[in-house]
Design a protein around this motif. Structure first.
Motif, short mmCIF file in Angstrom:
data_model
loop_
_atom_site.label_atom_id
_atom_site.label_comp_id
_atom_site.label_asym_id
_atom_site.label_seq_id
_atom_site.Cartn_x
_atom_site.Cartn_y
_atom_site.Cartn_z
N ARG A 72 -25.37 13.90 -13.13
CA ARG A 72 -24.21 13.06 -12.84
C ARG A 72 -23.70 12.43 -14.11
N ASP A 73 -22.40 12.19 -14.12
CA ASP A 73 -21.74 11.48 -15.20
C ASP A 73 -21.08 10.28 -14.57
N ASN A 74 -21.72 9.13 -14.68
CA ASN A 74 -21.20 7.94 -14.00
C ASN A 74 -19.88 7.47 -14.59
N ALA A 75 -19.66 7.72 -15.85
CA ALA A 75 -18.38 7.33 -16.46
C ALA A 75 -17.23 8.16 -15.88
N LYS A 76 -17.52 9.42 -15.56
CA LYS A 76 -16.49 10.30 -15.01
C LYS A 76 -16.56 10.37 -13.49
N ARG A 77 -17.50 9.63 -12.89
CA ARG A 77 -17.62 9.57 -11.44
C ARG A 77 -17.77 10.97 -10.83
N THR A 78 -18.60 11.76 -11.45
CA THR A 78 -18.75 13.15 -11.04
C THR A 78 -20.22 13.53 -10.99
N VAL A 79 -20.58 14.31 -9.99
CA VAL A 79 -21.92 14.87 -9.90
C VAL A 79 -21.79 16.39 -9.97
N PHE A 80 -22.77 17.02 -10.61
CA PHE A 80 -22.73 18.45 -10.84
C PHE A 80 -23.95 19.13 -10.21
N LEU A 81 -23.78 20.39 -9.88
CA LEU A 81 -24.90 21.22 -9.47
C LEU A 81 -24.80 22.52 -10.25
N GLN A 82 -25.67 22.67 -11.23
CA GLN A 82 -25.73 23.90 -12.01
C GLN A 82 -26.68 24.86 -11.32
N MET A 83 -26.19 26.05 -11.01
CA MET A 83 -26.98 27.02 -10.27
C MET A 83 -27.14 28.29 -11.10
N HIS A 84 -28.37 28.69 -11.32
CA HIS A 84 -28.68 29.93 -12.05
C HIS A 84 -29.47 30.87 -11.13
N SER A 85 -29.56 32.12 -11.56
CA SER A 85 -30.36 33.13 -10.83
C SER A 85 -30.03 33.12 -9.34
N LEU A 86 -28.75 33.14 -9.04
CA LEU A 86 -28.33 33.04 -7.64
C LEU A 86 -28.77 34.26 -6.85
N LYS A 87 -29.07 34.02 -5.58
CA LYS A 87 -29.53 35.06 -4.66
C LYS A 87 -28.56 35.13 -3.49
N PRO A 88 -28.51 36.26 -2.81
CA PRO A 88 -27.63 36.35 -1.62
C PRO A 88 -27.93 35.27 -0.59
N GLU A 89 -29.18 34.86 -0.48
CA GLU A 89 -29.53 33.82 0.50
C GLU A 89 -29.04 32.43 0.09
N ASP A 90 -28.47 32.30 -1.11
CA ASP A 90 -27.85 31.04 -1.51
C ASP A 90 -26.42 30.93 -0.98
#
Length: 124
Positions: A72-90
Motif C-alpha cells: 500500500r501507498d498511504n500517500a497515494k491512498r492506493t493498495v496493490f496486489l502484485q501477482m506472479h506465476s499466475l495459474k488458470p485457477e486464479d
C-alpha cells in the motif's frame, strides 16, 4: 464512506503476471486495513491477501504465498496486489475491501467497504 475502485485486471497466459490497484477516496485511508478477495463463478468469495493500516503486516493463504504480494501507498491512498506465476485457477473477479480494524482480515465480515471488482482471466 470510503469509495474503492479496482483496476489492472485482464487476460494473461499461465505463468504471467498482473498488478492490480485499488484507489480509495473518502475517509482517511490510513484508518483502514485493506484486503483483496476473489470470487470465481459458482464459488464463494475467498481471501487472497491483507495489509494492516500502517503496512507493516501482511497476510495471505498458502495458495498464493510466494506468488502474490500486497502493498500500500498511504500517500497515494492506493493498495496493490502484485501477482506472479499466475495459474488458470486464479481466474476470478478480484475485489478490494477496507476494514476499520487490523484484526480478522481474513474474514469478509471484517470489511466495511468493497470495490466493484476487476476481472482476472488466466488462460492455460
Amino acid at each position: 464512506q470510503v469509495q474503492l475502485v479496482e483496476s489492472g485486471g485482464g487476460l494473461v497466459q499461465a505463468g504471467g503476471s498482473l498488478r492490480l490497484s485499488c484507489a480509495a477516496s473518502g475517509r482517511a485511508f490510513i484508518n483502514y486495513a485493506m484486503g483483496w478477495f476473489r470470487q470465481a463463478p459458482g464459488k464463494e468469495r475467498e481471501f487472497v491477501a491483507s495489509i494492516s493500516m500502517s503496512g507493516a503486516t501482511t497476510y495471505g493463504p498458502e495458495s498464493v504465498k510466494g506468488r502474490f504480494t500486497i502493498s500500500r501507498d498511504n500517500a497515494k491512498r492506493t493498495v496493490f496486489l502484485q501477482m506472479h506465476s499466475l495459474k488458470p485457477e486464479d481466474t476470478a473477479v478480484y475485489y478490494c475491501g477496507a476494514a476499520p480494524t487490523n484484526y480478522g482480515l481474513g474474514y469478509r465480515d471484517s470489511y466495511a467497504y468493497w470495490g466493484q471488482g476487476t476481472q482476472v482471466t488466466v488462460s492455460s
